[in-house]
Structures are given as structure tokens and as C-alpha cells.
Design a protein around this motif. Structure first.
Motif, short mmCIF file in Angstrom:
data_model
loop_
_atom_site.label_atom_id
_atom_site.label_comp_id
_atom_site.label_asym_id
_atom_site.label_seq_id
_atom_site.Cartn_x
_atom_site.Cartn_y
_atom_site.Cartn_z
N SER A 168 0.84 -1.20 0.00
CA SER A 168 0.00 0.00 0.00
C SER A 168 0.87 1.24 0.00
O SER A 168 2.07 1.19 0.31
N ASN B 292 0.78 5.05 1.71
CA ASN B 292 0.11 5.91 2.68
C ASN B 292 -0.24 7.21 1.97
O ASN B 292 0.67 7.93 1.53
N LYS C 132 -1.13 10.03 3.01
CA LYS C 132 -0.74 11.26 3.70
C LYS C 132 0.76 11.52 3.64
O LYS C 132 1.21 12.64 3.79
N THR C 133 1.56 10.44 3.44
CA THR C 133 3.01 10.61 3.50
C THR C 133 3.75 10.11 2.26
O THR C 133 4.90 10.46 2.05
N THR D 134 4.68 0.56 1.56
CA THR D 134 4.89 -0.58 2.45
C THR D 134 4.50 -1.83 1.69
O THR D 134 3.42 -1.88 1.09
#
Length: 130
Positions: free
Chosen positions: A79, A81, A83-84, A88
Motif C-alpha cells: 500500500s 500511505n 498522507k506521506t 509498504t
């Protein structure tokens, strides 16, 4: 750019020249993929793997990587993230469940990501590209 810092372990410092790439990150709208990746390639190499792994993947609107047909039978989950931009992944070294985790950084303006994972005896590389 050359960095040099003396220490007891590296008396001559570090003099490697490395090309560095970066990208600004913009949060995607809710329920929207962080990047447009209808079909991409996830390469995993090194890290004591018996052979390199190349998965065909796409990125869903929930920012989850999904294997496409024709990929190795090794397990894979991943995935981004939203927001950042942190990538991962978890994958299986053989045909069993995911046993190895890796991290990377998404370069939103280049639609690719790079990262690493730790194998039994050394580190390996992760590359996601269209």
C-alpha cells in the motif's frame, strides 16, 4: 556532492557520489489513488532471494497494490500511505505467506517508488514503476 566526516570506523569519511531524486507530495482526494497506476511493475531483488521477483501490479482507489495475472505465485501485499507517500510491502520468499517486509518512498511526480527490505544476510531493493 561529497560528504566527509571522520570517525573511528570511517577515518576517511564517505566519499561516494550518489544521485538523489525527490518529489513534493500532495495528498490525494479521499477514495482516490495517490498516483495513476493502472498497470505497473514491482521489482524485488537482492536480499538473499534465490531469484529476483517481478510482479505486475495496479494501484486501487484505496491505495492498495494488487497483483495482476501473470505475476509470480509468491504472496504480495502493499500500500501507499496517502498522507506521506510511504510505500509498504510484504511478500513471500517462496510460495507461502508473506514473510518479508519492505519500505520505500513514492515519488508522486515521477509515478515511481524505490525502497529496501532486509534479507537474512543483506538488504535488497524494491522498485515500483509504470
Amino acid at each position: 556532492m561529497v560528504f566527509s566526516r571522520s570517525s573511528a570506523l570511517y577515518t576517511n569519511g564517505f566519499t561516494n557520489q550518489v544521485i538523489v531524486q525527490g518529489s513534493l507530495w500532495s495528498n490525494p482526494l479521499p477514495h482516490t489513488a495517490a498516483i495513476d497506476l493502472p498497470s505497473g511493475q514491482l521489482d524485488i531483488s537482492g536480499g538473499s532471494l534465490p531469484s529476483n521477483l517481478t510482479f505486475s501490479v495496479w494501484l486501487g482507489s484505496n491505495n492498495t497494490l494488487l497483483k495482476l495475472p501473470g505475476s509470480p505465485s509468491n504472496s504480495l501485499s502493499g500500500s501507499i500511505n496517502p498522507k506521506t507517500g510511504l510505500l509498504t510491502i510484504a511478500f513471500g520468499n517462496e510460495t507461502g505467506k508473506a514473510t518479508t517486509a519492505g519500505l520505500g518512498a513514492m515519488l508522486q511526480n515521477a509515478t515511481n517508488a524505490g525502497g529496501f527490505f532486509l534479507g537474512k544476510f543483506n538488504a535488497g531493493a524494491i522498485l515500483l514503476q509504470p
